[in-house]
Enzyme design. Structure first.
Site, PDB file in Angstrom:
ATOM      1  N   ASN A   1      -8.512   3.821   8.042  1.00  0.00           N
ATOM      2  CA  ASN A   1      -7.964   2.676   8.765  1.00  0.00           C
ATOM      3  C   ASN A   1      -8.150   2.758  10.277  1.00  0.00           C
ATOM      4  O   ASN A   1      -8.156   1.743  10.954  1.00  0.00           O
ATOM      5  CB  ASN A   1      -6.470   2.495   8.435  1.00  0.00           C
ATOM      6  CG  ASN A   1      -5.704   3.791   8.497  1.00  0.00           C
ATOM      7  OD1 ASN A   1      -6.044   4.767   7.825  1.00  0.00           O
ATOM      8  ND2 ASN A   1      -4.667   3.831   9.298  1.00  0.00           N
TER       9      ASN A   1
ATOM     10  N   SER B   1      -3.282  -3.486  -0.936  1.00  0.00           N
ATOM     11  CA  SER B   1      -2.163  -4.172  -0.288  1.00  0.00           C
ATOM     12  C   SER B   1      -2.557  -5.608   0.040  1.00  0.00           C
ATOM     13  O   SER B   1      -3.654  -5.845   0.556  1.00  0.00           O
ATOM     14  CB  SER B   1      -1.811  -3.404   0.987  1.00  0.00           C
ATOM     15  OG  SER B   1      -0.807  -4.077   1.687  1.00  0.00           O
TER      16      SER B   1
ATOM     17  N   THR C   1      12.643  -6.917 -10.530  1.00  0.00           N
ATOM     18  CA  THR C   1      12.193  -8.294 -10.741  1.00  0.00           C
ATOM     19  C   THR C   1      10.958  -8.568  -9.887  1.00  0.00           C
ATOM     20  O   THR C   1      10.947  -8.266  -8.693  1.00  0.00           O
ATOM     21  CB  THR C   1      13.334  -9.277 -10.384  1.00  0.00           C
ATOM     22  OG1 THR C   1      14.437  -8.966 -11.230  1.00  0.00           O
ATOM     23  CG2 THR C   1      12.915 -10.718 -10.583  1.00  0.00           C
TER      24      THR C   1
ATOM     25  N   CYS D   1       0.155   5.487  18.654  1.00  0.00           N
ATOM     26  CA  CYS D   1       1.466   4.846  18.711  1.00  0.00           C
ATOM     27  C   CYS D   1       1.847   3.969  17.548  1.00  0.00           C
ATOM     28  O   CYS D   1       2.697   3.120  17.705  1.00  0.00           O
ATOM     29  CB  CYS D   1       1.533   4.073  19.991  1.00  0.00           C
ATOM     30  SG  CYS D   1       1.391   5.200  21.339  1.00  0.00           S
TER      31      CYS D   1
ATOM     32  N   GLY E   1       0.802  -1.221   0.000  1.00  0.00           N
ATOM     33  CA  GLY E   1       0.000   0.000   0.000  1.00  0.00           C
ATOM     34  C   GLY E   1       0.833   1.268   0.000  1.00  0.00           C
ATOM     35  O   GLY E   1       0.526   2.231  -0.713  1.00  0.00           O
ATOM     36  N   THR E   2       1.889   1.275   0.789  1.00  0.00           N
ATOM     37  CA  THR E   2       2.705   2.485   0.891  1.00  0.00           C
ATOM     38  C   THR E   2       3.317   2.830  -0.466  1.00  0.00           C
ATOM     39  O   THR E   2       3.259   3.982  -0.915  1.00  0.00           O
ATOM     40  CB  THR E   2       3.819   2.286   1.945  1.00  0.00           C
ATOM     41  OG1 THR E   2       3.190   2.010   3.199  1.00  0.00           O
ATOM     42  CG2 THR E   2       4.715   3.502   2.065  1.00  0.00           C
TER      43      THR E   2
HETATM   44  C1  LIG Z   1      -5.294   3.103   4.559  1.00  0.00           C
HETATM   45  C2  LIG Z   1      -3.920   2.536   4.448  1.00  0.00           C
HETATM   46  N1  LIG Z   1      -3.107   2.950   3.474  1.00  0.00           N
HETATM   47  C3  LIG Z   1      -1.880   2.457   3.309  1.00  0.00           C
HETATM   48  C4  LIG Z   1      -1.370   1.514   4.177  1.00  0.00           C
HETATM   49  C5  LIG Z   1       0.021   0.985   3.963  1.00  0.00           C
HETATM   50  O1  LIG Z   1       0.001  -0.305   3.405  1.00  0.00           O
HETATM   51  P1  LIG Z   1       1.271  -1.270   3.474  1.00  0.00           P
HETATM   52  O2  LIG Z   1       1.351  -1.745   4.886  1.00  0.00           O
HETATM   53  O3  LIG Z   1       0.970  -2.374   2.521  1.00  0.00           O
HETATM   54  O4  LIG Z   1       2.449  -0.474   3.061  1.00  0.00           O
HETATM   55  C6  LIG Z   1      -2.170   1.050   5.233  1.00  0.00           C
HETATM   56  C7  LIG Z   1      -1.634   0.082   6.203  1.00  0.00           C
HETATM   57  O5  LIG Z   1      -1.825   0.207   7.392  1.00  0.00           O
HETATM   58  C8  LIG Z   1      -3.481   1.562   5.364  1.00  0.00           C
HETATM   59  O6  LIG Z   1      -4.292   1.166   6.341  1.00  0.00           O
END
Ligand SMILES: Cc1ncc(COP(=O)(O)O)c(C=O)c1O
Length: 388
Positions: free
Chosen positions: A155, A203, A241, A328, A69-70
């Site tokens: 989240n 993700s 890769t 945290c 996701g990041t």
């Molecule tokens: C809304 C949201 N975006 C992005 C991420 C980041 O995803 P990843 O852990 O796969 O990098 C998260 C993970 O907590 C998330 O909840």
């Protein structure tokens, strides 16, 4: 252990693990190689791409695999931003991006970084339930706006944003629309075509797939500047890769999600409703986020007069894994930017607890958790200097 932290991560499903296993030491070919092992790997990757695409009604060639996701969020924001940056600079203009105050740090920190190098960013306010107002978003659009990024569901507090309406506004003004769907992918139905989404992040590890794999949906025709330069993998947008085992696992996780989404989300919603109803019978406790438009398995509470961390540790010692949903995540003791954005006072943010349910959560786990929360909150309040 009663694991109630599925928004943080989920266990890998046994079917996913089984599907991945051969790709570590038997079918380990590089998908770029022309020999049979390489082609075998490519075939597995393309099958996984189809499963991922199907889950959101995308075409397989609109899926770019990433490390999670990041990276997908970074690729969407930076990719769209740097595609126009040089042209804007030549014209003496700053590209403008719109996002919200409650996005994940993967979005907020990327936007802050871009601000530092000459972009302009608007961080939209949300209401007390965590909703972005599409009208406010429309008001924020300028001639220089290139992209809006609003998450599908939050989240921490679980609020589901009106992304269909937001996408419509963006389309009307020819602004790209990205949504971080990390928390909803495989949990809620998503149709990128019907919704009018240009870019979407997902993700693997949030839907019972492995960590370290994810994807960015890139609508056909949307241009992104590559963020990893190299051998030109993933249509040149993301070189490196490919993580075949991870991608195969992600594909399998999508297939499983597709099969049980409807049933599972209504099961989780019922469990969550019971949890919320019972916990809110305690005085001085509140639910954060939207009462109905929220992720089926998300409950986020504030308990006055106590510290969420103390409650979390006490629950942990009783075998319940929860999250404070506040400070945290990165060990810094700053109040949650999400809880602050919905108007909670700093002391209220400290008394928060997030419980996120998942596939292995049973009714008896919820009953046990309700009892444990009641007892532990009461015990902590008895000791609290804040409660007179
Ligand atoms: C809304 C949201 N975006 C992005 C991420 C980041 O995803 P990843 O852990 O796969 O990098 C998260 C993970 O907590 C998330 O909840």
């Amino acid at each position: 252990m009663i694991y109630l932290d599925h928004a943080a991560t989920t266990p890998v499903a046994k079917e996913v693990l089984k599907a991945m296993e051969p790709y570590f030491s038997q079918m380990y070919g590089n998908a770029s190689s022309l020999h049979s092992p390489g082609q075998e790997a490519r075939k597995a990757m393309e099958e996984a791409r189809e499963s991922v695409a199907k889950l959101i009604n995308a075409d397989p060639d609109e899926i770019v695999f990433t490390s999670g996701g990041t990276e997908s969020d970074n690729l969407a924001i930076n990719g769209a931003g740097f595609h126009v940056f040089a042209r804007f600079r030549k014209e003496g203009k700053k590209p403008h991006i719109i996002t919200s105050r409650i996005e994940h740090p993967a979005i907020l920190e990327t936007c802050r970084h871009l601000e530092g190098i000459g972009f302009e960013v608007t961080y939209l306010k949300v209401d007390k339930e965590g909703m972005v107002d599409p009208k406010e978003l429309e008001k924020a659009i300028k001639k220089t706006t290139i992209l809006a990024s609003i998450m599908h569901a939050n989240n921490e507090i679980g609020t589901i944003e009106p992304i269909g309406e937001i996408a419509k506004v963006c389309r009307k003004h020819l602004v790209l629309f990205h949504t971080d769907a990390v928390q909803t992918f495989g949990k809620l139905p998503i149709d990128v075509k019907k919704l009018g989404i240009d870019l979407l992040s997902a993700s693997g590890h949030k839907l019972y797939g492995p960590k370290g794999v994810g994807c960015l949906y890139v609508r056909r025709g949307v241009k992104l500047a590559p963020q990893a330069h190299g051998g030109g993998h993933e249509k040149g947008i993301r070189s490196g890769t490919e993580n075949i085992a991870g991608i195969v696992g992600f594909g399998k996780a999508c297939e499983l999600a597709m099969g049980d989404m409807k049933k599972e989300s209504s099961r989780l919603e019922n469990l969550r409703k019971r949890l919320v109803r019972e916990v809110l019978k305690m005085p001085n406790s509140r639910l954060n986020g939207h009462p109905t438009k929220r992720l089926p398995g998300n409950a986020n509470f504030t308990f006055d007069f106590i510290e969420g961390e103390s409650l979390l540790l006490r629950l942990d010692s009783r075998g319940i894994a929860a999250s404070t949903g506040s400070a945290c995540s990165t060990k810094k003791l700053a109040p949650s930017h999400v809880l602050t954005a919905i108007g909670l006072k700093v002391e209220e943010t400290h008394g928060s607890l997030r419980l996120t349910l998942g596939r292995q959560t049973k009714g008896k786990d919820i009953d046990f958790t309700i009892k444990a929360i009641r007892e532990e909150v009461e015990a902590l309040r008895k000791m609290s200097p804040l409660k007179r």
